[in-house]
Scaffold this motif. Structure first.
Motif, PDB file in Angstrom:
ATOM      1  N   ASN A 194       0.876  -1.172   0.000  1.00  0.00           N
ATOM      2  CA  ASN A 194       0.000   0.000   0.000  1.00  0.00           C
ATOM      3  C   ASN A 194       0.914   1.224   0.000  1.00  0.00           C
ATOM      4  OD1 ASN A 194      -2.102   1.740   0.118  1.00  0.00           O
ATOM      5  ND2 ASN A 194      -2.891   1.063   2.089  1.00  0.00           N
ATOM      6  N   ALA A 195       1.144   1.811  -1.172  1.00  0.00           N
ATOM      7  CA  ALA A 195       2.133   2.880  -1.324  1.00  0.00           C
ATOM      8  C   ALA A 195       1.439   4.214  -1.537  1.00  0.00           C
ATOM      9  CB  ALA A 195       3.055   2.575  -2.500  1.00  0.00           C
ATOM     10  N   GLU A 196       2.183   5.283  -1.309  1.00  0.00           N
ATOM     11  CA  GLU A 196       1.709   6.626  -1.577  1.00  0.00           C
ATOM     12  C   GLU A 196       2.273   7.124  -2.896  1.00  0.00           C
ATOM     13  OE1 GLU A 196       2.521   9.334   1.531  1.00  0.00           O
ATOM     14  OE2 GLU A 196       1.264   8.302   3.007  1.00  0.00           O
ATOM     15  N   VAL A 197       1.550   8.054  -3.516  1.00  0.00           N
ATOM     16  CA  VAL A 197       2.034   8.669  -4.745  1.00  0.00           C
ATOM     17  C   VAL A 197       3.374   9.343  -4.476  1.00  0.00           C
ATOM     18  CG1 VAL A 197       1.618  10.510  -6.398  1.00  0.00           C
ATOM     19  CG2 VAL A 197      -0.247   8.988  -5.750  1.00  0.00           C
ATOM     20  N   GLY A 198       4.372   9.038  -5.292  1.00  0.00           N
ATOM     21  CA  GLY A 198       5.705   9.591  -5.113  1.00  0.00           C
ATOM     22  C   GLY A 198       6.630   8.719  -4.299  1.00  0.00           C
ATOM     23  N   GLU A 199       6.143   7.589  -3.790  1.00  0.00           N
ATOM     24  CA  GLU A 199       6.966   6.698  -2.972  1.00  0.00           C
ATOM     25  C   GLU A 199       7.663   5.668  -3.860  1.00  0.00           C
ATOM     26  OE1 GLU A 199       6.412   3.433   0.654  1.00  0.00           O
ATOM     27  OE2 GLU A 199       4.738   4.698   0.018  1.00  0.00           O
ATOM     28  N   ASN A 226       9.506   2.909 -13.890  1.00  0.00           N
ATOM     29  CA  ASN A 226      10.797   2.283 -13.631  1.00  0.00           C
ATOM     30  C   ASN A 226      11.808   3.354 -13.232  1.00  0.00           C
ATOM     31  OD1 ASN A 226      13.103   0.646 -13.656  1.00  0.00           O
ATOM     32  ND2 ASN A 226      13.411   1.006 -15.857  1.00  0.00           N
ATOM     33  N   LEU A 227      12.487   3.143 -12.095  1.00  0.00           N
ATOM     34  CA  LEU A 227      13.507   4.087 -11.638  1.00  0.00           C
ATOM     35  C   LEU A 227      14.909   3.717 -12.124  1.00  0.00           C
ATOM     36  CD1 LEU A 227      12.440   4.995  -7.998  1.00  0.00           C
ATOM     37  CD2 LEU A 227      12.302   6.388 -10.049  1.00  0.00           C
ATOM     38  N   GLY A 228      15.043   2.575 -12.804  1.00  0.00           N
ATOM     39  CA  GLY A 228      16.287   2.275 -13.496  1.00  0.00           C
ATOM     40  C   GLY A 228      17.365   1.598 -12.686  1.00  0.00           C
ATOM     41  N   SER A 229      17.137   1.296 -11.418  1.00  0.00           N
ATOM     42  CA  SER A 229      18.162   0.643 -10.590  1.00  0.00           C
ATOM     43  C   SER A 229      17.798  -0.823 -10.416  1.00  0.00           C
ATOM     44  CB  SER A 229      18.271   1.339  -9.229  1.00  0.00           C
ATOM     45  OG  SER A 229      18.615   2.697  -9.380  1.00  0.00           O
ATOM     46  N   TRP A 230      18.398  -1.707 -11.254  1.00  0.00           N
ATOM     47  CA  TRP A 230      18.093  -3.138 -11.200  1.00  0.00           C
ATOM     48  C   TRP A 230      19.392  -3.921 -11.043  1.00  0.00           C
ATOM     49  CZ3 TRP A 230      13.204  -5.124 -10.995  1.00  0.00           C
ATOM     50  CH2 TRP A 230      12.166  -4.248 -11.298  1.00  0.00           C
ATOM     51  N   PHE A 231      19.307  -5.025 -10.284  1.00  0.00           N
ATOM     52  CA  PHE A 231      20.475  -5.866 -10.016  1.00  0.00           C
ATOM     53  C   PHE A 231      20.065  -7.331 -10.134  1.00  0.00           C
ATOM     54  CE2 PHE A 231      21.104  -1.892  -7.829  1.00  0.00           C
ATOM     55  CZ  PHE A 231      22.424  -1.577  -8.102  1.00  0.00           C
ATOM     56  N   ASN A 589      17.078  13.195  -1.708  1.00  0.00           N
ATOM     57  CA  ASN A 589      15.914  13.132  -2.594  1.00  0.00           C
ATOM     58  C   ASN A 589      15.081  14.379  -2.332  1.00  0.00           C
ATOM     59  OD1 ASN A 589      13.844  12.389  -4.314  1.00  0.00           O
ATOM     60  ND2 ASN A 589      12.848  11.090  -2.783  1.00  0.00           N
ATOM     61  N   PHE A 590      15.218  15.365  -3.227  1.00  0.00           N
ATOM     62  CA  PHE A 590      14.533  16.654  -3.084  1.00  0.00           C
ATOM     63  C   PHE A 590      13.116  16.510  -3.621  1.00  0.00           C
ATOM     64  CE2 PHE A 590      13.644  21.052  -4.523  1.00  0.00           C
ATOM     65  CZ  PHE A 590      13.795  21.690  -3.297  1.00  0.00           C
ATOM     66  N   ARG A 591      12.108  16.731  -2.749  1.00  0.00           N
ATOM     67  CA  ARG A 591      10.720  16.431  -3.113  1.00  0.00           C
ATOM     68  C   ARG A 591       9.814  17.625  -2.816  1.00  0.00           C
ATOM     69  NH1 ARG A 591       9.294  11.135   0.162  1.00  0.00           N
ATOM     70  NH2 ARG A 591       7.245  11.762  -0.592  1.00  0.00           N
ATOM     71  N   PRO A 592       9.691  18.573  -3.729  1.00  0.00           N
ATOM     72  CA  PRO A 592       8.700  19.638  -3.542  1.00  0.00           C
ATOM     73  C   PRO A 592       7.314  19.182  -4.009  1.00  0.00           C
ATOM     74  CG  PRO A 592       9.988  20.067  -5.508  1.00  0.00           C
ATOM     75  CD  PRO A 592      10.554  18.811  -4.891  1.00  0.00           C
ATOM     76  N   LEU A 613       0.715  19.046  -7.594  1.00  0.00           N
ATOM     77  CA  LEU A 613       1.978  18.790  -8.293  1.00  0.00           C
ATOM     78  C   LEU A 613       3.002  18.272  -7.294  1.00  0.00           C
ATOM     79  CD1 LEU A 613       3.681  20.907 -10.995  1.00  0.00           C
ATOM     80  CD2 LEU A 613       4.981  20.375  -8.933  1.00  0.00           C
ATOM     81  N   LYS A 614       3.780  17.292  -7.727  1.00  0.00           N
ATOM     82  CA  LYS A 614       4.832  16.723  -6.881  1.00  0.00           C
ATOM     83  C   LYS A 614       6.021  16.343  -7.757  1.00  0.00           C
ATOM     84  CE  LYS A 614       3.763  14.090  -3.445  1.00  0.00           C
ATOM     85  NZ  LYS A 614       3.317  12.965  -2.580  1.00  0.00           N
ATOM     86  N   VAL A 615       7.215  16.630  -7.258  1.00  0.00           N
ATOM     87  CA  VAL A 615       8.464  16.234  -7.934  1.00  0.00           C
ATOM     88  C   VAL A 615       9.227  15.319  -6.984  1.00  0.00           C
ATOM     89  CG1 VAL A 615      10.608  16.995  -8.985  1.00  0.00           C
ATOM     90  CG2 VAL A 615       8.553  18.407  -9.203  1.00  0.00           C
ATOM     91  N   THR A 616       9.538  14.112  -7.424  1.00  0.00           N
ATOM     92  CA  THR A 616      10.253  13.155  -6.590  1.00  0.00           C
ATOM     93  C   THR A 616      11.116  12.263  -7.469  1.00  0.00           C
ATOM     94  OG1 THR A 616      10.000  11.344  -4.998  1.00  0.00           O
ATOM     95  CG2 THR A 616       8.270  11.593  -6.642  1.00  0.00           C
ATOM     96  N   HIS A 617      12.325  11.966  -7.001  1.00  0.00           N
ATOM     97  CA  HIS A 617      13.279  11.148  -7.745  1.00  0.00           C
ATOM     98  C   HIS A 617      13.469  11.681  -9.166  1.00  0.00           C
ATOM     99  CE1 HIS A 617      12.029   8.398  -4.510  1.00  0.00           C
ATOM    100  NE2 HIS A 617      13.241   7.920  -4.603  1.00  0.00           N
ATOM    101  N   GLY A 618      13.393  13.006  -9.326  1.00  0.00           N
ATOM    102  CA  GLY A 618      13.575  13.620 -10.627  1.00  0.00           C
ATOM    103  C   GLY A 618      12.386  13.486 -11.554  1.00  0.00           C
TER     104      GLY A 618
END
Length: 690
Positions: A194-199, A226-231, A589-592, A613-618
């Motif tokens: 159960n996640a929040e928007v921007g999490e 996708n945030l692009g960090s996969w291992f 992580n700058f999140r305005p 409006l929300k900015v998170t993880h770019g």
């Protein structure tokens, strides 16, 4: 004198302390010398040898616990009703935030909170398992879970509760984990989320590699990025991204267990009821399902009733709300409500106007201006409401008598009757499977006054209150438990408040208040507060907090933990506009984020515009809303709206069109079409007699 009480319930275990979780409960305005009880909690324990403690710095708080008389004997453990009670006679007029620390020892336990529309489950101990359909989810302690329509909750393989305790009726919260093929070669290690928007979410997939090269595909439903960090087994791997699909080229290997780890971002989607990640490997597939919440438009609609008398704001007007509770307008003549979509009825008890109809649409804000005229008090009345919405029939009765019918609701699947009479609460429920339940609570109480002491015996628990010059004491005494005390002392600018687990001392000199507090978790907080000309507070504990209240409707706050973790928030609410902002920095992580609305009303049209409006993880995420309400004449109005969402990858929209017909002041009908949900209709009838 009106008081709007907001209780912030924080559940924890002290020494050692568990992580905190919070649940907000909004109570109606409360005048001094009145009391109100919240009866929505149930406490489950696995054995009878336990000790419960609930403490707060608010001396007018008390609670009552009693064993449920209607518990299902097939359930394991013991279920109790937990009532929280507020006595406003202890405090002056104002707005208050209360923190309740709940601790329970010598037992495994959980809390259940049930409102009219939803039920939430809080495991206070490990070992709980939720089954929904064919899937099972292990529940993490100290976290709230929203339950769905069909579920079973177990503790160490023992059934605790199931869905014959009424839960959400209109929404399906799916709780699913793992493989569609039940094949252990492909398995998500995450449970239902159960996640929040921007999490951001860290996901882990186990699978078995083969001796040939092949592709592993993960499908992301709308609402995930996708945030692009996969291992892969600890080594970086970059997928080929095609739309909603991530394609991983898995090199050949001897058959062995491998682990794929990555991060995804929860964003916006119109359909958030069942979002998923689907992994496909060879002939196997595995599904990970959850919900994404936290978008502004996820919340129930905000309805602002603006009342005037000859164009001047009209404060302290009473309104009978659609849930049969009483609401009061504030000093600016405003009454703010949070209502789900659909038809609602309001009745003003202090004017010639009787029934006021509200049709809550997908617009996040609805403003209703009303010219009330002179004050006319109405004490003896009854109101009877009949609603038919999308095939569901409900009827309510509310009056100045002792009998209240809070709801009679029925459809093709179920029947429900709720009411109270002279303090006795009763509910009758039944469903299509002919499973019926009768719940009845009659609280026994008596009161005794001895000098400055006032004692109340509520169902075997004595609550005492002493009020002297500068000194107040409250106590709770129950057989088999240690007595609990709270003390409030005031003298020459000094104020001391303690419940023997927490301790607060304040001193007021001119316009400054100095304070220090020690909580039951051994956390020390110190603060300086100024009340004039603006209210400002500087507090230091684990964080440095600086807050300013510029007016009744404008606040801002700065919270700093360290240079890499800080937060700035602010809020302004005008007559027809509102603005909220937050700037958060968490480990670089700058999140305005920003959200606001503006309402323009005229004789022929009402326009409501809103933006979040929300900015998170770019990634930039936003949603906007524009809704028009067009009155054709006194009996007919049209509603047109559009919500637009950008989730960082795709732009999507939802349209809404509807018509409201009010042939009489006591009747309304509505028909609404929405692109995402189709047609909805409703009929409301309200008969008022004074």
């Amino acid at each position: 004198m009106k008081i709007l009480l907001l209780i912030l319930v924080i559940l924890s275990l002290a020494f050692p302390a568990f992580a905190h979780s919070a649940l907000d409960i909004t109570l109606p305005p409360l005048a001094p010398e009145e009391s109100i009880a919240v009866n929505n909690f149930k406490l489950w324990v696995d054995e009878e040898d336990w000790e419960l403690g609930i403490m707060t710095q608010f001396p007018g708080f008390s609670y009552e616990i009693r064993q449920c008389t209607d518990s299902n004997p097939s359930y394991y453990g013991v279920m109790y009703d937990l009532d929280l009670k507020i006595d406003a006679g202890w405090i002056p007029a104002g707005n208050y935030d209360f923190v309740l620390d709940i601790s329970l020892s010598n037992s495994n336990w959980s809390l259940i909170y049930q409102s009219e529309n939803e039920q939430m489950f809080y495991p206070g101990s490990p070992g709980f398992l939720l089954e929904a359909g064919d899937e099972s989810i292990e529940l993490t302690p100290n976290k709230w879970y929203l339950l769905g329509n069909n579920f079973f909750v177990y503790w160490n393989e023992n059934l605790v509760i199931s869905s014959n305790i009424k839960v959400i009726e209109e929404q399906n919260y799916v709780s699913t984990k793992n493989s569609e093929t039940n094949n252990s070669k492909l398995e998500w290690l995450n449970g239902f989320f159960n996640a929040e928007v921007g999490e951001s979410l860290e996901v882990v997939l186990n699978f078995e590699r083969t001796s040939v090269d092949d592709s592993l595909v993960i499908e992301l439903s709308s609402g995930f990025l996708n945030l692009g960090s996969w291992f892969l087994d600890g080594e970086p791997i970059s997928p080929l991204e095609e739309g909603n699909f991530l394609i991983f080229n898995i090199p050949q290997s001897e058959p062995l267990k491998s682990k794929l780890e990555g991060k995804i971002l929860a964003t916006l989607a119109f359909d958030r009821g069942e979002l998923y990640l689907k992994a496909v490997w060879l002939e196997d597939s595995a599904l990970l399902i959850g919900r994404v919440e936290g978008g502004w438009f996820d919340k129930q609609g905000v309805v602002i009733v603006e009342t005037t008398e000859h164009g001047v704001p009209s404060p302290s007007r009473r309104f009978l709300l659609s849930n049969n509770k009483i609401g009061y307008t504030d000093r600016e003549g405003r009454l703010e409500l949070h209502l789900p979509e659909g038809l609602h009825r309001l009745v003003c008890l202090d004017s010639q106007i009787d029934v006021i109809w509200v049709n809550v649409t997908s617009s996040p804000v609805t403003v209703i201006p009303i010219e009330l005229g002179p004050v006319i008090k109405k004490e003896n009345f009854f109101v009877s409401d009949l609603f038919i919405q999308n095939g569901v029939v409900s009827w309510r009765y509310h009056g100045s008598t002792d009998l209240q019918i809070n709801e009679i609701k029925m459809d093709e699947e179920s029947f429900k009757l709720k009411g109270d009479y002279q303090g006795a609460f009763w509910t009758i429920e039944g469903d299509k499977a002919v499973e019926w339940r009768l719940e009845y609570h009659y609280p026994f109480s008596e009161s005794v006054t001895l000098g400055n002491w006032n004692w109340v015996n509520a169902s075997g628990t004595w609550h005492g209150r002493f009020q002297g010059e500068g000194l107040g004491v409250n106590t709770t005494i129950k057989k088999g438990q240690q007595p609990r005390f709270g003390i409030l002392y005031e003298n020459s600018g000094w104020r001391l408040r303690t419940d023997f687990r927490s301790f607060t001392v304040t001193y007021k000199a001119r316009d400054l208040i100095y304070g220090v507090g020690l909580s039951n978790t051994r956390k020390i907080t110190g603060w300086i507060q100024a009340d004039k000309p603006v209210k400002a507070k500087l507090a230091l504990s684990e964080n440095l907090i600086f807050s300013i209240k510029w007016s009744e409707r404008a606040t801002s706050e700065l919270s700093v933990k360290d240079l890499d973790n800080w937060k700035v928030t602010g809020e302004f609410l005008g007559v027809r506009s509102g603005l909220q902002f937050e700037i958060r920095n968490e480990e670089n992580n700058f999140r305005p984020s920003l959200r606001g609305f503006y309402v323009l009303t005229g004789d022929r049209v009402a326009l409501t515009s809103a933006l979040a409006l929300k900015v998170t993880h770019g990634v930039t995420i936003w949603e906007g809303s524009n809704h028009f309400r067009l009155p054709v004449n006194s009996s007919l109005s049209l509603n047109v709206g559009m919500i637009t969402q950008f989730n960082g990858r795709n732009l999507d929209y939802d349209l809404e069109m509807g018509i409201d017909i009010k042939p009489f002041s006591w009747a309304i009908s509505s028909l609404t079409w929405r692109k995402s949900t189709g047609f909805k209709w409703g009929i409301g009838l309200s008969f008022v007699q004074f």
